[in-house]
Motif scaffolding. Structure first.
Motif, short mmCIF file in Angstrom:
data_model
loop_
_atom_site.label_atom_id
_atom_site.label_comp_id
_atom_site.label_asym_id
_atom_site.label_seq_id
_atom_site.Cartn_x
_atom_site.Cartn_y
_atom_site.Cartn_z
N ARG A 61 0.86 -1.17 0.00
CA ARG A 61 0.00 0.00 0.00
C ARG A 61 0.90 1.23 0.00
O ARG A 61 1.97 1.24 0.61
N THR A 63 0.56 5.66 0.08
CA THR A 63 -0.22 6.90 0.10
C THR A 63 0.74 8.08 0.06
O THR A 63 1.49 8.30 1.01
N ALA A 247 -3.95 -3.21 4.02
CA ALA A 247 -4.98 -2.18 4.00
C ALA A 247 -5.25 -1.64 5.40
O ALA A 247 -5.44 -0.44 5.60
N LYS A 251 -4.48 2.19 6.69
CA LYS A 251 -5.63 2.89 7.25
C LYS A 251 -5.27 3.49 8.60
O LYS A 251 -5.65 4.63 8.93
N GLU A 254 -3.73 7.06 9.16
CA GLU A 254 -4.53 8.28 9.28
C GLU A 254 -4.54 8.82 10.70
O GLU A 254 -4.71 10.01 10.92
#
Length: 290
Positions: A61, A63, A247, A251, A254
């Motif tokens: 993942r 971001t 995932a 998550k 955040e």
């Protein structure tokens, strides 16, 4: 003051405001273009496909942080080595701009190229470090490089200033690796990078990550690592798919209120266990225990 004079002053003010507005729009457009370019560089340099091997499960993942020009140089990578083993890397370039994103591409390419000559993790990092110093750049990078034998369940790891990994086993044990760490890449020449050897069991997971996942204004590093350790422990015991774990980890990023990139690479192993081979010279055998 005459009415004509007042009108002229007002027209001049509107003209100046229009020019300032046009200048601000041009600067905003240039900044947006630079961010888009940096993001394109990042995405273009990350691997499109992950290697496939018996017993091995990989998930990633990523971001990007793109507040203003705050685009960093985090990366992950996974590729098949010449002998069939798997090379894994994750890292973070100092700085948040286009130069950091471009430097990230150089580091990742160097790791791949040098691993094709000798895939021993400590040697890969040492040679990459020397190469980056020869480029005479002001930037540096932290990195973890691993060599995995999925059939034997043997994982060899070396770190260059990067934060530790998180591990968990199917029998409910989990923790943070405590291996030795060398300096970041591109800082000091002729530096050793110790190699630590792990013996993975069926159902175990290793989580490689960058600090944007576990550290930020809202959460210190230790608390962030504890958070990922709990997630990995639950996932290993429950037999959770590595993609679902990746995932969940991203998550959780955040909650740290990070302003940095966030990258996660999860390694999972299943299938019948194979007795591990003896540790090679200069390597320390270490099972993932608390």
């Amino acid at each position: 003051m005459s009415r004509t004079g007042t009108t002229d002053d007002g027209d001049e003010l509107l003209t100046r405001l229009g020019a300032l507005t046009a200048q601000a729009r041009a600067q905003a457009e240039m900044q947006r273009s630079r961010v888009e370019l940096a993001l394109a560089l990042q995405r273009g340099m990350l691997p499109r496909d992950l290697p496939v091997a018996r017993r091995l499960h990989l998930a990633v993942r990523y971001t990007p942080a793109c507040q203003g020009l705050n685009v960093g140089g985090d990366w992950y990578d996974a590729f098949t080595l010449g002998d069939g083993r798997i090379g894994l890397s994750i890292g973070d370039v100092q700085g948040h701009n286009i130069e950091a994103a471009a430097f990230m591409g150089q580091v990742r390419a160097a790791l791949r190229a040098l691993a094709s000559v000798s895939s021993e993790p400590g040697e890969v990092l040492a040679r990459t470090n020397d190469l980056l110093l020869a480029l005479n750049s002001d930037l540096f990078a932290t990195c973890t490089f691993m060599r995995l034998d999925p059939c034997a369940g043997v994982l060899e790891s070396a770190r260059a200033g990067h934060l530790p990994c998180v591990w968990a086993t199917a029998d409910g044990k989990s923790g943070v690796t405590e291996d030795e760490c060398g300096p970041p890449l591109g800082v000091l020449g002729a530096m050793p990078y110790p190699v630590t050897r792990y013996e993975l069991t069926t159902g175990s997971v290793f989580v490689l990550l960058t600090d944007g996942v576990v550290e930020g204004p809202s959460m210190p590093l230790e608390e962030g690592l504890d958070q990922v350790t709990r997630l990995a422990g639950i996932a290993a015991v429950a037999g959770m798919d590595v993609d679902a774990l990746a995932a969940a980890v991203i998550k959780g990023a955040e909650r740290v209120g990070h302003e940095d990139d966030a990258a996660v690479l999860v390694v999972g192993l299943d299938g019948p266990d194979v007795p591990p081979r003896p540790a090679g010279a200069g390597e320390r055998a270490r099972a993932p225990q608390p």
